[in-house]
Design a protein around this motif. Structure first.
Motif, PDB file in Angstrom:
ATOM      1  N   CYS A 155      16.401   4.846   1.629  1.00 41.37           N
ATOM      2  CA  CYS A 155      16.561   3.774   2.622  1.00 41.37           C
ATOM      3  C   CYS A 155      15.920   2.466   2.191  1.00 41.37           C
ATOM      4  O   CYS A 155      16.325   1.398   2.671  1.00 41.37           O
ATOM      5  CB  CYS A 155      16.013   4.217   3.979  1.00 41.37           C
ATOM      6  N   GLY A 156      14.963   2.503   1.298  1.00 39.60           N
ATOM      7  CA  GLY A 156      14.328   1.290   0.792  1.00 39.60           C
ATOM      8  C   GLY A 156      15.182   0.586  -0.241  1.00 39.60           C
ATOM      9  O   GLY A 156      14.859  -0.502  -0.696  1.00 39.60           O
ATOM     10  N   ASN A 157      16.289   1.181  -0.596  1.00 41.99           N
ATOM     11  CA  ASN A 157      17.189   0.627  -1.599  1.00 41.99           C
ATOM     12  C   ASN A 157      18.225  -0.292  -0.975  1.00 41.99           C
ATOM     13  O   ASN A 157      19.094  -0.788  -1.643  1.00 41.99           O
ATOM     14  CB  ASN A 157      17.880   1.770  -2.354  1.00 41.99           C
TER      15      ASN A 157
ATOM     16  N   LYS B  72      14.191  12.321  -0.890  1.00 38.43           N
ATOM     17  CA  LYS B  72      14.059  11.316  -1.942  1.00 38.43           C
ATOM     18  C   LYS B  72      12.875  10.410  -1.649  1.00 38.43           C
ATOM     19  O   LYS B  72      12.395  10.333  -0.519  1.00 38.43           O
ATOM     20  CB  LYS B  72      15.321  10.436  -2.002  1.00 38.43           C
ATOM     21  N   LYS B  73      12.436   9.700  -2.684  1.00 36.82           N
ATOM     22  CA  LYS B  73      11.425   8.678  -2.479  1.00 36.82           C
ATOM     23  C   LYS B  73      12.058   7.527  -1.708  1.00 36.82           C
ATOM     24  O   LYS B  73      13.259   7.254  -1.860  1.00 36.82           O
ATOM     25  CB  LYS B  73      10.891   8.169  -3.821  1.00 36.82           C
ATOM     26  N   TYR B  74      11.250   6.838  -0.911  1.00 31.56           N
ATOM     27  CA  TYR B  74      11.731   5.731  -0.095  1.00 31.56           C
ATOM     28  C   TYR B  74      12.484   4.692  -0.933  1.00 31.56           C
ATOM     29  O   TYR B  74      13.560   4.233  -0.556  1.00 31.56           O
ATOM     30  CB  TYR B  74      10.562   5.091   0.648  1.00 31.56           C
TER      31      TYR B  74
ATOM     32  N   ILE C 270       6.206   2.098  13.509  1.00 31.29           N
ATOM     33  CA  ILE C 270       5.439   2.857  12.528  1.00 31.29           C
ATOM     34  C   ILE C 270       5.441   2.124  11.190  1.00 31.29           C
ATOM     35  O   ILE C 270       6.297   1.281  10.931  1.00 31.29           O
ATOM     36  CB  ILE C 270       5.972   4.293  12.364  1.00 31.29           C
ATOM     37  N   LYS C 271       4.484   2.458  10.388  1.00 30.30           N
ATOM     38  CA  LYS C 271       4.287   1.798   9.091  1.00 30.30           C
ATOM     39  C   LYS C 271       5.449   2.087   8.146  1.00 30.30           C
ATOM     40  O   LYS C 271       5.948   3.200   8.055  1.00 30.30           O
ATOM     41  CB  LYS C 271       2.980   2.329   8.487  1.00 30.30           C
ATOM     42  N   LYS C 272       5.874   1.045   7.460  1.00 24.69           N
ATOM     43  CA  LYS C 272       6.883   1.189   6.429  1.00 24.69           C
ATOM     44  C   LYS C 272       6.298   2.053   5.317  1.00 24.69           C
ATOM     45  O   LYS C 272       5.167   1.841   4.898  1.00 24.69           O
ATOM     46  CB  LYS C 272       7.243  -0.190   5.891  1.00 24.69           C
ATOM     47  N   PRO C 273       7.063   3.040   4.837  1.00 32.77           N
ATOM     48  CA  PRO C 273       6.520   3.883   3.773  1.00 32.77           C
ATOM     49  C   PRO C 273       6.391   3.118   2.461  1.00 32.77           C
ATOM     50  O   PRO C 273       7.120   2.162   2.207  1.00 32.77           O
ATOM     51  CB  PRO C 273       7.563   5.000   3.640  1.00 32.77           C
ATOM     52  N   GLY C 274       5.458   3.553   1.645  1.00 38.74           N
ATOM     53  CA  GLY C 274       5.316   2.988   0.315  1.00 38.74           C
ATOM     54  C   GLY C 274       6.511   3.370  -0.543  1.00 38.74           C
ATOM     55  O   GLY C 274       7.214   4.339  -0.251  1.00 38.74           O
ATOM     56  N   ARG C 275       6.744   2.634  -1.601  1.00 37.30           N
ATOM     57  CA  ARG C 275       7.907   2.861  -2.457  1.00 37.30           C
ATOM     58  C   ARG C 275       8.008   4.297  -2.969  1.00 37.30           C
ATOM     59  O   ARG C 275       9.096   4.832  -3.110  1.00 37.30           O
ATOM     60  CB  ARG C 275       7.870   1.908  -3.653  1.00 37.30           C
ATOM     61  N   ASN C 276       6.867   4.922  -3.237  1.00 34.98           N
ATOM     62  CA  ASN C 276       6.880   6.268  -3.807  1.00 34.98           C
ATOM     63  C   ASN C 276       6.636   7.370  -2.784  1.00 34.98           C
ATOM     64  O   ASN C 276       6.509   8.533  -3.147  1.00 34.98           O
ATOM     65  CB  ASN C 276       5.873   6.362  -4.953  1.00 34.98           C
TER      66      ASN C 276
END
Length: 169
Positions: free
Chosen positions: A166-168, A160-162, A145-151
């Motif tokens: 997990c994007g952190n 929380k925002k990505y 699946i597509k990686k979520p956008g930062r926000n």
């Protein structure tokens, strides 16, 4: 008094909205046995997510238990969603749990995200629920699946925002 951030951080990764020490940690530590197939499924997810492969192997039915459970270090289990559970069939002693588990695989140059969709079968063995096997569904949800956008909201369900979750990493 604990604030909401501290409470959220202590919630069990199984998605039960219970504090970890009062939920799957009791099962994984051996203090308590799973009282249902769903409870065992949730605790096995947490064990996979935290790398406790001894518990995963110990809760496998003896007829299908592998000699070793491989640790795929690039896999990060993010979220568990229980789709449905079946009542225990009195005749066979079996129960089923259908679930979707969201994961991140960082084994490639760019991390891939996906969803494992499975219907797992459980049987009581020696008075304890055990995982026997599962039927994996090959649907669009089980593909990358597509990686979520930062926000965008994070996959793990933290709210929380990505970029802050997990994007952190």
């Amino acid at each position: 008094m604990k604030n909401n951030k501290e409470i959220t951080a202590n919630l069990c990764r199984c998605g039960s909205d219970k504090i970890t020490k009062n939920c799957c940690a009791l099962l994984i530590s051996g203090e308590k046995q799973a009282s249902s197939a769903e409870q065992l499924m949730r605790s096995r997810f947490v064990a996979y997510a935290t790398g406790n492969l001894h518990y995963v192997q110990a809760t496998w039915h003896s007829s299908t238990r592998p000699a070793d459970v491989a640790n795929v270090e690039s896999m990060q289990w993010l979220r568990l969603e229980i789709i449905s559970t079946s009542e225990t069939d009195e005749e066979s002693g079996q129960a089923y749990v259908e679930f979707k588990a969201t994961y991140k695989d960082s084994g490639m140059q760019e991390s891939l995200y996906g969803i494992l969709h499975e219907r797992s079968r459980f049987i009581v063995e020696d008075g304890c629920w055990r995982y026997v096997d599962g039927e994996q569904f090959d649907t669009d949800a089980s593909k990358t699946i597509k990686k979520p956008g930062r926000n965008e909201p994070c996959f793990c369900g933290s709210g929380k925002k990505y970029k802050k979750c997990c994007g952190n990493n």
